[in-house]
Design a protein around this motif. Sequence first.
Motif, mmCIF file in Angstrom:
data_model
loop_
_atom_site.group_PDB
_atom_site.id
_atom_site.type_symbol
_atom_site.label_atom_id
_atom_site.label_comp_id
_atom_site.label_asym_id
_atom_site.label_seq_id
_atom_site.Cartn_x
_atom_site.Cartn_y
_atom_site.Cartn_z
ATOM 1 N N TYR A 10 50.370 -4.447 55.576
ATOM 2 C CA TYR A 10 51.646 -4.432 54.862
ATOM 3 C C TYR A 10 52.689 -3.796 55.761
ATOM 4 O O TYR A 10 52.377 -2.868 56.512
ATOM 5 N N GLY A 11 53.922 -4.224 55.617
ATOM 6 C CA GLY A 11 55.028 -3.458 56.152
ATOM 7 C C GLY A 11 55.267 -2.328 55.157
ATOM 8 O O GLY A 11 55.360 -2.576 53.962
ATOM 9 N N VAL A 12 55.315 -1.105 55.620
ATOM 10 C CA VAL A 12 55.492 0.043 54.738
ATOM 11 C C VAL A 12 56.767 0.774 55.122
ATOM 12 O O VAL A 12 57.012 1.037 56.298
ATOM 13 N N GLN A 13 57.576 1.094 54.114
ATOM 14 C CA GLN A 13 58.774 1.899 54.321
ATOM 15 C C GLN A 13 58.743 3.031 53.311
ATOM 16 O O GLN A 13 58.574 2.801 52.115
ATOM 17 N N ARG A 24 58.205 1.183 49.792
ATOM 18 C CA ARG A 24 58.268 -0.277 49.754
ATOM 19 C C ARG A 24 57.074 -0.825 50.524
ATOM 20 O O ARG A 24 56.761 -0.355 51.607
ATOM 21 N N LEU A 25 56.426 -1.836 49.932
ATOM 22 C CA LEU A 25 55.340 -2.551 50.593
ATOM 23 C C LEU A 25 55.803 -3.982 50.784
ATOM 24 O O LEU A 25 56.116 -4.673 49.819
ATOM 25 N N ASN A 26 55.895 -4.406 52.040
ATOM 26 C CA ASN A 26 56.428 -5.730 52.386
ATOM 27 C C ASN A 26 57.790 -5.978 51.744
ATOM 28 O O ASN A 26 58.078 -7.068 51.269
ATOM 29 N N GLY A 27 58.602 -4.929 51.692
ATOM 30 C CA GLY A 27 59.949 -5.054 51.158
ATOM 31 C C GLY A 27 60.054 -4.886 49.657
ATOM 32 O O GLY A 27 61.148 -4.778 49.122
ATOM 33 N N LEU A 66 47.427 -7.326 51.164
ATOM 34 C CA LEU A 66 46.655 -7.799 52.288
ATOM 35 C C LEU A 66 46.206 -6.683 53.197
ATOM 36 O O LEU A 66 45.517 -6.925 54.153
ATOM 37 N N ALA A 67 46.614 -5.452 52.934
ATOM 38 C CA ALA A 67 46.395 -4.401 53.915
ATOM 39 C C ALA A 67 45.575 -3.264 53.368
ATOM 40 O O ALA A 67 45.135 -3.278 52.241
#
Length: 127
Positions: A10-13, A24-27, A66-67
């Motif tokens: 995941y993209g994590v912010q 945020r996970l994947n935006g 997915l992560a």
Amino acid sequence: MTTPAEPSAYGVQIDAQPGQARIRLNGDALPANQVTGYVLEHDVAAALPTLVLHTRQPDHVQWQGLARVAVADPAQDDGQVVAAFLQNVDPGALARAALERDDLDGSPNELTVAMLKQLADWAQGRA
């Protein structure tokens, strides 16, 4: 249990301030006030960091992804978690993985030591 495959990520912010964190996970933002804490861990030698989220669980909350994202249950007994993990270990896969390790040292207990190290690696998501 087979050796875990490398997961997608995941993209994590994380925007953290004292008393609050917006994640945020994947935006996609997690619902406000749902996350009560988090732990971000990264072993630089491993491929991906691990984000553990401690959450409130209101009705009908589901996680998809997915992560390597773990939802922690602080009420869960650590012994039960370990027992569940061990019950899913394929003994043949463990024996093969232990015998293929490059840190076998020829000591009388080397196979047991190798198996314990392998289980620890798998528990931490390392192949």
